[in-house]
Write an enzyme that holds these catalytic residues in place. Sequence first.
Site, mmCIF file in Angstrom:
data_model
loop_
_atom_site.group_PDB
_atom_site.id
_atom_site.type_symbol
_atom_site.label_atom_id
_atom_site.label_comp_id
_atom_site.label_asym_id
_atom_site.label_seq_id
_atom_site.Cartn_x
_atom_site.Cartn_y
_atom_site.Cartn_z
ATOM 1 N N GLY A 31 0.871 -1.176 0.000
ATOM 2 C CA GLY A 31 0.000 0.000 0.000
ATOM 3 C C GLY A 31 0.901 1.216 0.000
ATOM 4 C CB ALA A 32 2.648 3.002 -2.549
ATOM 5 N N GLY A 33 -0.016 4.311 -0.367
ATOM 6 C CA GLY A 33 -0.857 5.503 -0.189
ATOM 7 C C GLY A 33 -0.309 6.376 0.921
ATOM 8 N N GLY A 43 1.264 4.183 3.856
ATOM 9 C CA GLY A 43 2.391 3.393 3.360
ATOM 10 C C GLY A 43 3.586 4.257 2.973
ATOM 11 N NE ARG A 70 -9.995 3.256 13.421
ATOM 12 C CZ ARG A 70 -10.286 4.036 14.454
ATOM 13 N NH1 ARG A 70 -11.342 3.798 15.213
ATOM 14 N NH2 ARG A 70 -9.517 5.073 14.751
ATOM 15 C CB VAL A 91 -1.372 -0.362 9.125
ATOM 16 C CG1 VAL A 91 -1.820 1.061 9.402
ATOM 17 C CG2 VAL A 91 0.046 -0.572 9.654
ATOM 18 N NE ARG A 112 -5.234 9.395 16.495
ATOM 19 C CZ ARG A 112 -5.714 8.573 15.573
ATOM 20 N NH1 ARG A 112 -6.467 7.536 15.918
ATOM 21 N NH2 ARG A 112 -5.467 8.791 14.302
ATOM 22 C CG HIS A 158 -7.590 0.966 16.024
ATOM 23 N ND1 HIS A 158 -7.202 2.028 16.802
ATOM 24 C CD2 HIS A 158 -7.425 1.368 14.742
ATOM 25 C CE1 HIS A 158 -6.823 3.030 16.015
ATOM 26 N NE2 HIS A 158 -6.958 2.657 14.770
#
Length: 312
Positions: free
Chosen positions: A9-11, A14, A89, A119, A152, A176
């Site tokens: 995932g190169a978003g 990623g 999610r 992830v 967070r 999560h």
Amino acid sequence: MRKKVTVVGAGNVGATVAMRVAEKGLADVVLVDIIEGVPAGKALDLAEAAPIEKHDSRLTGITGDYNEAKDSDIVIITAGIPRKPGMSRDDLLATNMGIMSSVVKEIAAVAPNSILIIVSNPLDAMCHMALDTSGFANNRVIGMAGILDSARFRAFIAMELDVSVENTHAFVLGGHGDTMVPLPRYSTVAGIPITELMSSERIDALVERTRNGGAEIVGLLKTGSAYYAPASAAVEMAETILKDKKKILPCAVYLEGEYGIKDLFIGVPVKLGENGVEDIIQIKLTDDEQKALNNSAEAVKTLVDDMKRLGG
Ligand code: APR
């Protein structure tokens, strides 16, 4: 031997993971995506920043063909669709389970000894899919969530008390999602529990903001979900494993009776080292905390059952 981290995932998540792994000099990075050109372009762009950032990590980007990922030490899977405003999610389940299973099949074939850091959301369910599809031992499939959720919480504690984030420590258990379980009595500033430093109303407000931390960012970005902090959290896990640091970190792991929960991925404190999950740390919970954790486990179980119904 040079270490290799493959990022699928190169978003947004990623590419940020790839950047941090390279800039910390942790390993060579292989970026994989289904979109033609994007992983290669981002890898080349990052490689061209290397002389300025002063690292020698080799970066490669590939589309479709997983051969470059051969014998990776760690594979960080961020492939999938992110949330848009109004989505939970869990709304990502049907799409991302198919993506997760196809990616993990490829990875298991070329990097059978790797450690998987998951992830993609919904996180806990995606971990199940990755474990089942890979056939890897439980200690080598780990979900990234607790570090992000506690970061967070730590950021909000530091803002509230006007102290350095470095002084803060926070503990978040559970899935999560909206049912995550922040533990104020184990959350400290310079070792002092925050229950000594803030009113219970303010703590409740920070806990609520932590639970909604992801949604708060989705609401602001509108076109996708958070990626800087998620990437930092995934890279902390990778660094701990690559350097065999034995850090105790909250991660989503497969429980087999710990905390009274069986056959389910859920966020708990674990020791991470070169073998992945090397220990699951069991702390004594109050009745209310255990109830909240059970509630969170129930939510994860519902999602895993939904996934099975959908054919996962
Ligand atoms: N194989 C490889 N890459 C894939 C595949 C696949 N089968 N399917 C989708 N992708 C890629 C997309 O092409 C895209 O480049 O995954 C990338 C996802 O990037 P973004 O859309 O920018 O999403 P991002 O914000 O990075 O979030 C990814 O992480 O935090 C979670 O909820 C989030 O599930 C989401 C994931």
